[in-house]
Design an enzyme around this catalytic site. Structure first.
Site, PDB file in Angstrom:
ATOM      1  N   ASP A 155     -19.415  65.822 -31.862  1.00 29.18           N
ATOM      2  CA  ASP A 155     -20.473  65.190 -31.372  1.00 29.18           C
ATOM      3  C   ASP A 155     -20.274  63.686 -31.297  1.00 29.18           C
ATOM      4  O   ASP A 155     -19.939  63.245 -32.331  1.00 29.18           O
ATOM      5  CB  ASP A 155     -21.879  65.555 -31.894  1.00 29.18           C
ATOM      6  CG  ASP A 155     -22.159  67.345 -31.762  1.00 29.18           C
ATOM      7  OD1 ASP A 155     -21.351  67.876 -30.949  1.00 29.18           O
ATOM      8  OD2 ASP A 155     -22.849  67.561 -32.683  1.00 29.18           O
ATOM      9  N   ALA A 156     -20.974  63.119 -30.273  1.00 28.27           N
ATOM     10  CA  ALA A 156     -20.982  61.759 -30.383  1.00 28.27           C
ATOM     11  C   ALA A 156     -21.495  61.028 -31.551  1.00 28.27           C
ATOM     12  O   ALA A 156     -21.233  59.973 -32.106  1.00 28.27           O
ATOM     13  CB  ALA A 156     -21.554  61.154 -29.306  1.00 28.27           C
TER      14      ALA A 156
END
Length: 310
Positions: A155-156
């Site tokens: 995930d970012a």
């Protein structure tokens, strides 16, 4: 190649002495095989395929040579006939793309693999409003390697190790490590204490799409996700947990910790927080700490550790 200490510069020339002969600034194009349709020309077809992008913006991209024939990289005309099955290359562009004010660090590089410490907030690959400001985009420009490809995703919001393939010929063998669960991934997370539970514990559940569309949730039915959880440090306000995902469902670690009653510190999704500008001073306290696997080509066990901390 030895792993440098966290604050040491990585010698890119030792990683690839020929990299300086390649253009460092280009963002590699995306590829699309034109789907079935009765459109008269390419402009009509791509406008129908990407309705969120205005017709005039697509026309301007064609005029600047940003839409190409994948066979020979020849610029295509907006008025060229639409051909079902034709592969085109197009350069994604985002106006006013925000800069992520943190830098990646190369941990290891050899002829097949690149291991990189990704900072919080930086997406791995282009999506939404981020194209150039992604880990993949930065590395492709930095190394001049258009064929570079991530072998898995974070995930970012999550920081830590990401493994990239540098050559297509060996890519499938490394992808199989993840697909066949032959790679050991360990994460560290800060989250509220869970004194009522016994550790280590295993969380198994069915993770499915939730609402809004970008969230996941635990649902009824046969489990399709599994995380092994241990406590490595017990503080007054938060504990440090070691998380080992056996499966790789979207947001799996965040969903499992929230379901146990200990949402990861800094998580804006579980539970959902009001959307707003990113607060770079409050990152998600989740770190992809280590990767361990038997190399399908060299045969021995390899382990890589992040130089980041929570």
């Amino acid at each position: 190649m030895p792993i440098p200490p966290p604050d040491a510069p990585f010698d890119l020339d030792s990683c690839d002495p020929d990299r300086r002969d390649r253009a460092p600034d280009a963002v590699p194009p995306s590829r699309l095989q034109l789907p079935p349709g009765l459109w008269t020309n390419l402009l009509d077809g791509v406008c129908a395929r990407f309705p969120a992008i205005g017709r005039e913006r697509w026309r301007e991209r064609f005029a600047r040579g940003r839409v190409l024939d994948a066979r020979d990289a020849r610029p295509l005309s907006a008025e060229a006939p639409y051909q079902v099955g034709l592969e085109i290359l197009y350069f994604r562009e985002v106006e006013h793309e925000p800069r992520i004010p943190f830098e990646e660090r190369i941990v290891h590089c050899d002829e097949r693999l690149l291991i990189v410490d990704k900072p919080h907030f930086l997406p791995v690959a282009p999506s939404g409003r981020f194209v150039a400001e992604t880990l993949l985009g930065r590395l492709q420009r930095r190394l001049g390697e258009a064929d570079l490809a991530p072998l898995h995703r974070l995930d970012a919001a999550t920081a830590g190790l990401v493994m990239f393939s540098r050559e297509p010929a060996s890519r499938g063998a490394y992808q199989a490590l993840f697909r066949e669960r032959r790679i050991d991934k360990r994460y560290l997370a800060l989250a509220p204490p869970l004194p009522g539970l016994s550790f280590p514990l295993v969380r198994r559940s069915r993770i499915e799409a939730g609402e809004p569309f970008f969230l996941m949730r635990e649902g009824q039915g046969e489990a399709n996700s599994e995380t092994r959880i241990e406590v490595v440090a017990r503080g007054e306000e938060a504990w440090t947990y070691s998380l080992q995902p056996v499966t790789g469902r979207k947001h799996q670690l965040r969903v499992h910790m929230a379901a146990l009653g200990a949402p990861i510190v800094g998580d804006r999704f579980y539970p959902l927080q009001p959307r707003g500008e990113e607060d770079f001073d409050r990152p998600l306290k989740l770190l992809a700490r280590s990767l361990r696997f038997v190399d399908p080509f060299e045969g021995g066990e390899r382990r890589f550790d992040s130089g980041l901390s929570l």
